[in-house]
Each structure stands twice: as C-alpha cells, then as structure tokens.
Design a protein around this motif. Structure first.
Motif, PDB file in Angstrom:
ATOM      1  N   ARG A 140      31.330  22.938  57.970  1.00  0.00           N
ATOM      2  CA  ARG A 140      30.521  23.256  59.158  1.00  0.00           C
ATOM      3  C   ARG A 140      30.805  24.684  59.624  1.00  0.00           C
ATOM      4  O   ARG A 140      29.893  25.431  59.986  1.00  0.00           O
ATOM      5  CB  ARG A 140      30.847  22.221  60.251  1.00  0.00           C
ATOM      6  CG  ARG A 140      29.959  22.251  61.472  1.00  0.00           C
ATOM      7  CD  ARG A 140      29.997  20.928  62.226  1.00  0.00           C
ATOM      8  NE  ARG A 140      29.341  19.880  61.454  1.00  0.00           N
ATOM      9  CZ  ARG A 140      29.999  18.877  60.835  1.00  0.00           C
ATOM     10  NH1 ARG A 140      31.306  18.765  60.944  1.00  0.00           N
ATOM     11  NH2 ARG A 140      29.335  18.004  60.121  1.00  0.00           N
ATOM     12  N   GLU A 185      32.127  19.174  67.574  1.00  0.00           N
ATOM     13  CA  GLU A 185      32.491  20.330  66.738  1.00  0.00           C
ATOM     14  C   GLU A 185      31.498  21.480  66.926  1.00  0.00           C
ATOM     15  O   GLU A 185      31.889  22.641  67.019  1.00  0.00           O
ATOM     16  CB  GLU A 185      32.544  19.922  65.254  1.00  0.00           C
ATOM     17  CG  GLU A 185      33.726  19.016  64.966  1.00  0.00           C
ATOM     18  CD  GLU A 185      34.021  18.881  63.476  1.00  0.00           C
ATOM     19  OE1 GLU A 185      33.326  19.490  62.643  1.00  0.00           O
ATOM     20  OE2 GLU A 185      34.973  18.134  63.162  1.00  0.00           O
ATOM     21  N   ILE A 186      30.215  21.166  66.988  1.00  0.00           N
ATOM     22  CA  ILE A 186      29.203  22.219  67.140  1.00  0.00           C
ATOM     23  C   ILE A 186      29.375  22.905  68.497  1.00  0.00           C
ATOM     24  O   ILE A 186      29.302  24.135  68.591  1.00  0.00           O
ATOM     25  CB  ILE A 186      27.781  21.631  66.963  1.00  0.00           C
ATOM     26  CG1 ILE A 186      27.577  21.209  65.507  1.00  0.00           C
ATOM     27  CG2 ILE A 186      26.717  22.638  67.385  1.00  0.00           C
ATOM     28  CD1 ILE A 186      26.313  20.407  65.243  1.00  0.00           C
ATOM     29  N   THR A 233      21.565  16.351  67.273  1.00  0.00           N
ATOM     30  CA  THR A 233      22.350  15.351  66.561  1.00  0.00           C
ATOM     31  C   THR A 233      22.619  14.189  67.493  1.00  0.00           C
ATOM     32  O   THR A 233      22.687  14.365  68.711  1.00  0.00           O
ATOM     33  CB  THR A 233      23.681  15.925  66.044  1.00  0.00           C
ATOM     34  OG1 THR A 233      24.390  14.884  65.361  1.00  0.00           O
ATOM     35  CG2 THR A 233      24.566  16.452  67.165  1.00  0.00           C
ATOM     36  N   ASP A 259      22.200  19.610  62.109  1.00  0.00           N
ATOM     37  CA  ASP A 259      23.260  19.641  61.087  1.00  0.00           C
ATOM     38  C   ASP A 259      23.027  18.469  60.166  1.00  0.00           C
ATOM     39  O   ASP A 259      22.982  17.329  60.611  1.00  0.00           O
ATOM     40  CB  ASP A 259      24.611  19.519  61.821  1.00  0.00           C
ATOM     41  CG  ASP A 259      25.820  19.252  60.920  1.00  0.00           C
ATOM     42  OD1 ASP A 259      25.735  18.401  60.013  1.00  0.00           O
ATOM     43  OD2 ASP A 259      26.873  19.861  61.180  1.00  0.00           O
ATOM     44  N   CYS A 265      27.511  21.128  54.402  1.00  0.00           N
ATOM     45  CA  CYS A 265      26.852  21.159  55.712  1.00  0.00           C
ATOM     46  C   CYS A 265      25.692  22.140  55.656  1.00  0.00           C
ATOM     47  O   CYS A 265      25.864  23.276  55.215  1.00  0.00           O
ATOM     48  CB  CYS A 265      27.848  21.603  56.787  1.00  0.00           C
ATOM     49  SG  CYS A 265      27.092  21.827  58.413  1.00  0.00           S
ATOM     50  N   ASN A 300      25.260  12.250  66.522  1.00  0.00           N
ATOM     51  CA  ASN A 300      26.621  11.954  66.059  1.00  0.00           C
ATOM     52  C   ASN A 300      27.608  12.677  66.984  1.00  0.00           C
ATOM     53  O   ASN A 300      27.634  13.901  67.037  1.00  0.00           O
ATOM     54  CB  ASN A 300      26.737  12.433  64.598  1.00  0.00           C
ATOM     55  CG  ASN A 300      28.123  12.226  64.013  1.00  0.00           C
ATOM     56  OD1 ASN A 300      29.124  12.497  64.656  1.00  0.00           O
ATOM     57  ND2 ASN A 300      28.162  11.776  62.774  1.00  0.00           N
ATOM     58  N   SER A 332      24.804  16.824  56.839  1.00  0.00           N
ATOM     59  CA  SER A 332      26.048  17.021  56.109  1.00  0.00           C
ATOM     60  C   SER A 332      26.409  15.776  55.331  1.00  0.00           C
ATOM     61  O   SER A 332      25.777  14.736  55.477  1.00  0.00           O
ATOM     62  CB  SER A 332      27.170  17.410  57.080  1.00  0.00           C
ATOM     63  OG  SER A 332      27.114  16.637  58.265  1.00  0.00           O
ATOM     64  N   LYS A 389      30.045  15.301  65.423  1.00  0.00           N
ATOM     65  CA  LYS A 389      29.383  16.578  65.119  1.00  0.00           C
ATOM     66  C   LYS A 389      29.126  17.367  66.393  1.00  0.00           C
ATOM     67  O   LYS A 389      29.334  18.585  66.437  1.00  0.00           O
ATOM     68  CB  LYS A 389      28.016  16.311  64.500  1.00  0.00           C
ATOM     69  CG  LYS A 389      27.993  16.052  63.041  1.00  0.00           C
ATOM     70  CD  LYS A 389      26.508  16.036  62.672  1.00  0.00           C
ATOM     71  CE  LYS A 389      26.254  15.480  61.325  1.00  0.00           C
ATOM     72  NZ  LYS A 389      24.814  15.388  61.050  1.00  0.00           N
TER      73      LYS A 389
END
Ligand code: ITT
Length: 204
Positions: free
Chosen positions: A190, A15-16, A7, A67, A127, A9, A69, A12
């Motif tokens: 997610r 969070e991942i 990603t 991801d 997601c 982003n 979403s 994201k």
C-alpha cells in the motif's frame, strides 16, 4: 480539498488515513456517506480499483480514492490474488461462527500443505490505488511487497492476512502483524502504491 475513501474495510481505511495524514486532505469514508459497495466484477486489481473509485466519485460528486489489494502465492499460481477477500467471505458465509480471517488463512495454508513440505512459500501482496473524479478523469498506481507465508499466524497488529505474511524487505522473520504500523508503512504494498500516487499528484 476533500477525498472520499472508497473502502468498506476498516483495516484499509485506517492505513489509508495514516498514509494521507501529511497531505492535509479531508478524508471522508464511503461508509460515513452511506455509499453502496459496487460489485467487484473485474478480473484484475486495476479493474476492481477503478470500479470502486468511479462508483464513489459518481455517487458523491467528490474525488474518490479506492484500494484493491490481495495476496498472490507463487505455489498456487498467483491465487488467491483478486479473490483474496472472496476466499475469506466464502468461509464466513459457509458457516464459520464468526468473521474469522483465520479460516481463509487456513485455506491458503491447507493448499500449501497438500503441495508438500518442500513447497516454495514465496508470496507477494499487491495494491492498486485508483483515483477518480466526478468528471470521469482517473489515475491508477500499483504497489507490491514481496515476502513469504508462515504458519501458524503470529501477531496482533494490522489486519487481514498480516499474521501469516513475512515481508522480505526486512531482515528477520516478523510478520506484518508483529511490526508497528509505522514500520509496515515503510515497506508495504500500500505504501509503495502511495509513494507513486504522491509523486504524481502532489509532486512530493
Ligand atoms: P473494499 O473493497 O471495500 O476496499 P475489501 O476487503 O473487499 O474492501 P479487496 O477486495 O481489495 O478489499 O480485498 C483485499 C483482501 O486482501 C482482503 O481480504 C484484505 O484483508 C487483504 N489485504 C489487503 N491488504 C492487506 C494488508 O495490508 N494486510 C493484510 N491483508 C490485506
């Protein structure tokens, strides 16, 4: 082992990384490897997630996680959906003074206001997580979080559309941007997809 997080982003990625924390994998971001962003030409979250995961696995020779979403608004027939990021990008390229997510949120809100004050504000975040390996093997996991849109935006946490989304899985009217990351991770789209991936891949 190592896992490329495919990603670009930042929200994201954060969070991942947090969600993967307990599993002892070494996470490498696509940005730090200088991997290009493949065009997201799919028309579904699954297609776009696979495009991104496969491109990263091929380019890096490592397992990759992508991801895809977005936000689907009932009263807008499920839009913006897979075009959620695109709506924001377009606002930015069409002369917004900064990369201002509030412009895209305003577009969603403007369309709802045109529909009238009694319009149902139900929406859901979706997601799809895609895993791909250099040998071509792959797996996809889908997650959702139901909720409703609110206006004006509230809260400073999270990213993207978090300030205008109130999840229905909590009582209360806090947006995703008003709750701690750990609370968002307990209920988010997610996290839902993540739980399915973890059960399948790690048997946990
Ligand atoms: P990558 O493709 O590089 O991963 P992207 O931002 O282009 O990054 P998507 O194409 O999947 O990602 O677009 C997702 C859009 O949905 C984007 O506008 C996000 O801000 C928004 N979004 C996704 N998950 C979100 C979340 O948990 N909270 C708020 N907004 C979210």
């Amino acid at each position: 082992g190592s896992l490329v997080i495919a990603t670009h982003n930042e929200g994201k990625l954060k969070e991942i990384s947090a969600l993967l924390g307990p599993y002892g994998l070494k996470c490498i971001s696509a940005g730090s490897l200088g991997l290009p962003e493949p065009p997201e030409t799919g028309t579904t979250f699954v297609e776009n997630a696979l495009i991104k995961a496969r491109a990263a696995a091929e380019a890096s020779g490592l397992a990759a996680l992508a991801d895809d979403s977005g936000l689907s608004v009932d009263a807008l027939g499920g839009r913006p959906g897979v075009y959620t990021a695109d709506w924001a990008e377009r606002q930015w390229f069409e002369g917004s003074p900064g990369r201002d997510w509030y412009m895209a949120m305003g577009k969603v809100e403007g369309m709802l206001q045109q529909l009238g004050p009694d319009t149902d504000r139900s929406a859901a975040f979706h997601c799809v997580l895609a895993l791909a390996w250099p040998d071509g093997e792959h797996a996809v996991y889908e997650g959702q979080c139901p909720g409703a849109l609110t206006w004006p935006p509230r809260g400073e946490m999270g990213f993207g559309y978090d300030p205008v989304f109130v999840p229905s899985t909590r009582d209360g009217s806090e947006t995703f941007a008003e709750i701690a990351p750990s609370e968002k991770h307990a209920i988010s789209h997610r996290a839902d997809a993540f739980a399915k991936m973890v059960a399948d891949q790690f048997g946990a």
